[in-house]
Design a protein around this motif. Structure first.
Motif, PDB file in Angstrom:
ATOM      1  N   VAL A   1      -9.393   4.779   5.922  1.00  0.00           N
ATOM      2  CA  VAL A   1      -9.103   5.303   4.580  1.00  0.00           C
ATOM      3  C   VAL A   1      -9.721   4.403   3.517  1.00  0.00           C
ATOM      4  O   VAL A   1     -10.318   4.895   2.549  1.00  0.00           O
ATOM      5  CB  VAL A   1      -7.578   5.453   4.362  1.00  0.00           C
ATOM      6  N   PHE A   2      -9.603   3.091   3.682  1.00  0.00           N
ATOM      7  CA  PHE A   2     -10.164   2.178   2.686  1.00  0.00           C
ATOM      8  C   PHE A   2     -11.682   2.260   2.661  1.00  0.00           C
ATOM      9  O   PHE A   2     -12.295   2.200   1.583  1.00  0.00           O
ATOM     10  CB  PHE A   2      -9.691   0.745   2.933  1.00  0.00           C
TER      11      PHE A   2
ATOM     12  N   TYR B   1      -8.129  -5.089   0.979  1.00  0.00           N
ATOM     13  CA  TYR B   1      -7.171  -4.304   1.769  1.00  0.00           C
ATOM     14  C   TYR B   1      -7.775  -3.929   3.122  1.00  0.00           C
ATOM     15  O   TYR B   1      -7.101  -3.988   4.147  1.00  0.00           O
ATOM     16  CB  TYR B   1      -6.762  -3.032   1.024  1.00  0.00           C
TER      17      TYR B   1
ATOM     18  N   LEU C   1     -10.084  -2.902  -2.735  1.00  0.00           N
ATOM     19  CA  LEU C   1     -10.194  -2.066  -1.537  1.00  0.00           C
ATOM     20  C   LEU C   1     -10.844  -2.839  -0.384  1.00  0.00           C
ATOM     21  O   LEU C   1     -10.453  -2.672   0.773  1.00  0.00           O
ATOM     22  CB  LEU C   1     -11.013  -0.806  -1.842  1.00  0.00           C
TER      23      LEU C   1
ATOM     24  N   ILE D   1       0.835  -1.205   0.000  1.00  0.00           N
ATOM     25  CA  ILE D   1       0.000   0.000   0.000  1.00  0.00           C
ATOM     26  C   ILE D   1       0.866   1.250   0.000  1.00  0.00           C
ATOM     27  O   ILE D   1       0.534   2.244  -0.653  1.00  0.00           O
ATOM     28  CB  ILE D   1      -0.985   0.005   1.189  1.00  0.00           C
TER      29      ILE D   1
ATOM     30  N   GLU E   1      -3.304   7.035   3.250  1.00  0.00           N
ATOM     31  CA  GLU E   1      -2.710   5.705   3.115  1.00  0.00           C
ATOM     32  C   GLU E   1      -1.231   5.711   3.504  1.00  0.00           C
ATOM     33  O   GLU E   1      -0.756   4.799   4.179  1.00  0.00           O
ATOM     34  CB  GLU E   1      -2.852   5.192   1.680  1.00  0.00           C
TER      35      GLU E   1
ATOM     36  N   CYS F   1       0.297   3.556   6.505  1.00  0.00           N
ATOM     37  CA  CYS F   1       1.355   2.571   6.256  1.00  0.00           C
ATOM     38  C   CYS F   1       2.574   2.815   7.129  1.00  0.00           C
ATOM     39  O   CYS F   1       3.164   1.871   7.661  1.00  0.00           O
ATOM     40  CB  CYS F   1       1.766   2.593   4.780  1.00  0.00           C
TER      41      CYS F   1
ATOM     42  N   LEU G   1      -5.731   2.795   8.206  1.00  0.00           N
ATOM     43  CA  LEU G   1      -5.931   2.206   6.881  1.00  0.00           C
ATOM     44  C   LEU G   1      -7.359   1.705   6.705  1.00  0.00           C
ATOM     45  O   LEU G   1      -7.946   1.878   5.632  1.00  0.00           O
ATOM     46  CB  LEU G   1      -4.924   1.087   6.631  1.00  0.00           C
TER      47      LEU G   1
ATOM     48  N   ALA H   1       0.398   3.957  -2.747  1.00  0.00           N
ATOM     49  CA  ALA H   1      -0.021   5.296  -2.319  1.00  0.00           C
ATOM     50  C   ALA H   1       0.944   6.365  -2.819  1.00  0.00           C
ATOM     51  O   ALA H   1       0.512   7.447  -3.239  1.00  0.00           O
ATOM     52  CB  ALA H   1      -0.140   5.348  -0.797  1.00  0.00           C
TER      53      ALA H   1
END
Length: 112
Positions: free
Chosen positions: A77-78, A99, A96, A21, A54, A58, A74, A25
């Protein structure tokens, strides 16, 4: 499954998710990605907010003391990215979802 094997599996998932990611990103926030993103007809700041979110998630995920917080960042965000895609009629969100599930598994699994 033994706790040691579970911990090893979660660590591998944590690092794989964090590295993959992070690379994606960084490529997403680079100016060269702006042209492709413009075809979505979404405002450019959406790309930057999601991309830098992201990156932050991370970085936190890859630091052992902040890994759980990074995983939750994360997940958030996802989920935002999934919602933005769906609201704009873009239904190809399978990656997505995967993830988000991986980040959720890391966040929940590392607590124990």
């Amino acid at each position: 499954m033994s706790p040691a094997r579970t911990k090893t599996g979660l660590t591998v998932l944590q690092w794989a998710l964090g590295v993959v990611i992070l690379i994606e990103a960084i490529m997403f926030v680079l100016p060269s990605a702006a042209h492709d993103f413009a075809r979505t007809h979404m405002p450019g700041f959406v790309r930057l907010v999601l991309g830098f979110g992201e990156i932050l998630g991370c970085i936190l995920l890859l630091i052992p003391k902040t890994a759980i917080r990074g995983a939750w960042v994360l997940v958030a965000v996802f989920i935002m990215a999934i919602l933005v895609h769906l609201l704009h009629g873009l239904y190809n969100v399978g990656n997505l979802v995967i993830y988000a599930a991986a980040a959720f598994a890391v966040a929940v699994g590392m607590k124990g």
